[in-house]
Structures are given as structure tokens and as C-alpha cells.
Enzyme design. Structure first.
Site, PDB file in Angstrom:
ATOM      1  N   PHE A 223      41.849  13.951  47.285  1.00 39.95           N
ATOM      2  CA  PHE A 223      42.662  12.750  47.463  1.00 39.95           C
ATOM      3  C   PHE A 223      43.495  12.513  46.211  1.00 39.95           C
ATOM      4  O   PHE A 223      42.974  12.425  45.099  1.00 39.95           O
ATOM      5  CB  PHE A 223      41.772  11.531  47.726  1.00 39.95           C
TER       6      PHE A 223
ATOM      7  N   GLU B  33      42.766  17.671  35.272  1.00 37.56           N
ATOM      8  CA  GLU B  33      42.344  16.276  35.308  1.00 37.56           C
ATOM      9  C   GLU B  33      41.168  15.925  34.397  1.00 37.56           C
ATOM     10  O   GLU B  33      41.034  14.769  34.002  1.00 37.56           O
ATOM     11  CB  GLU B  33      41.962  15.898  36.750  1.00 37.56           C
TER      12      GLU B  33
END
Length: 249
Positions: free
Chosen positions: A74, A151
Site C-alpha cells: 500500500f 523505505e
């Protein structure tokens, strides 16, 4: 990550060398990013810690995730307009229990030590609309390794499995939520402070304003309206306009 020289106007400070975030760059510049993060005094996960974190997240796959072994990711910020990983499908989706917030202070990328920037993260409460990307089973190892290098180097996020509601039904998806114990967690800042920061923070990936404007524009292209981000974008433009009036050119 590819680089290009950005000339500056006479009398102005030189702009940082511009970097374009690419899949190949994320994969191939890992050691350089680690070095620069450590040189900036930022906490960094070791390669072993990064891989252990990724393996633990994948091992925690819920029982109701896709049975074929594919993984959904997501995205709520730059993953929407520059995913930089391979996927086979993308669906507009909504998750509950988390909302998009500029609550992560940065000194690299789209900020500097002299003028820190802010990045979006998922913080507790509310809901968030974004994109769910399906990674094919045979590509999960390679593509999630790239996503983790993008990330998770600083440990600012926790990987979390969430229920993402899509037009074709709900899916279980991995995403990254803010680590509130991280030293760069900024909490909920007043909007004028966020707008001022984004209007003028700049780093090798570009400006905070570009990051915000890109996110708003691509959400709108998907038919998603984030009123809080749209109001913030208008405030950032006002800050920039006011600065141009004071210092034309």
C-alpha cells in the site's frame, strides 16, 4: 539513482546535485546511502538488521492474504507517483486506522541540516486513500528487498499488514507506518509550520513542495481528494508567492 547538475543563479547558494530515484539506483547505491546517512549522524539499520526486519514482516503474512503467494504493497505518498519497483496490478484503495501526515523530519533527500524537511508517514487514527500494488509471487523477494532499501534504512517506519479496501474487494497489504519512538518523529505540527517547511526545504531529491504537489496531483488523477493535503498545498504556494514578492527573481 541518476544525478544531474543543477546550476544556480548568480548570487544564490548552489542547488544540491539533483538525484532521480530509480529502481536500479535504490538497488545499486545501498552502500553509498548507508555511508551518507551515517555521515549525517542518522541512525541506520545494518544490512543484517534490514534483512531480518524484511523477513519478519513477510513471515507475519496474515492467513487471509492472497493464497498464491503474491504480496500487495500500500502506497500513500511517493510510492503513488514513483513506485520504483515492479508490480503486476495497481488498485485505488483505502485503509482504516491510519492517516497521511507530514510528521517525519528529514535532513537529506528533500531537506538539509540547515533547513530540515518533512516527509509523509502514516500516523495513528482516521483513514487513508492510496494505491495497492500487487507483486507477483516469483518477484516478492527481489522487489521487497528494493522497497526495504528505499523505505527502511533509518528505521523510521514499522512494516504493518493492513486491510486495504479496493473496488475489487479487500486485500491484505504491507505498508510502512511511523515509528513514534524514532528521534525524527515530529508529531502533529501546526499547518503554518508545515507549509513554511515544505515551501523552502530542498535536498538532492528536490523540494518538499514538489513532493507535496506531486502527491496531490496524482491522487486527483486517481479520483482521490485529500482535502487536508489540498489546503496545505495552497498554503505552500502562498508562502512561495510571498517570498517571491520580497525577493523577485
Amino acid at each position: 539513482m541518476s544525478r544531474e547538475t543543477r546550476p544556480s543563479a548568480a548570487g544564490q547558494e548552489p542547488e544540491p546535485e539533483r538525484v532521480h530515484l530509480t529502481r536500479e539506483g535504490i538497488r545499486d547505491s545501498y552502500a553509498d546511502r548507508i555511508r551518507r546517512l551515517r555521515a549525517a549522524g542518522m541512525p541506520v539499520l545494518s544490512e543484517e538488521e534490514l534483512e531480518a526486519n524484511r523477513a519478519a514482516a513477510l513471515a507475519a503474512r496474515p492467513a487471509d492474504a492472497d493464497a498464491d503467494g503474491s504480496v500487495w504493497m500500500f502506497g500513500y505518498g511517493s510510492l503513488i507517483w514513483n513506485p520504483a519497483f515492479h508490480f503486476t496490478e495497481a488498485r485505488p484503495s483505502r485503509i482504516h486506522g491510519w492517516h497521511r501526515q507530514f510528521c517525519f523530519t528529514i535532513f537529506m533527500g528533500r531537506g538539509s541540516r540547515d533547513r530540515p524537511g518533512l516527509m509523509l508517514a502514516l500516523d495513528r487514527g482516521g483513514c487513508c486513500d492510496g494505491l495497492a500494488y500487487r507483486i507477483a509471487p516469483q518477484a516478492v523477494e527481489e522487489e521487497t528487498a528494493i522497497i526495504w532499501r528505499r523505505e527502511m534504512l533509518s528505521g523510521a517506519y514499522h512494516p504493518r499488514w493492513v486491510r486495504a479496501v479496493t473496488p475489487d474487494g479487500p486485500v491484505r497489504a504491507l505498508t510502512f507506518v511511523m515509528n513514534r519512538d524514532h528521534p525524527r518523529y515530529a508529531g502533529r505540527l501546526p499547518q503554518p509550520e508545515v507549509a513554511e517547511c515544505l515551501a523552502f526545504a530542498r535536498g538532492e531529491l528536490g523540494t518538499g513542495a514538489e513532493y507535496l504537489f506531486n502527491t496531490v496531483e496524482h491522487l486527483q488523477d486517481l479520483g482521490i481528494r485529500d482535502r487536508r493535503l489540498e489546503v496545505l498545498a495552497a498554503a505552500v504556494r502562498r508562502c512561495q508567492d510571498a517570498a517571491r514578492e520580497v525577493s523577485p527573481g
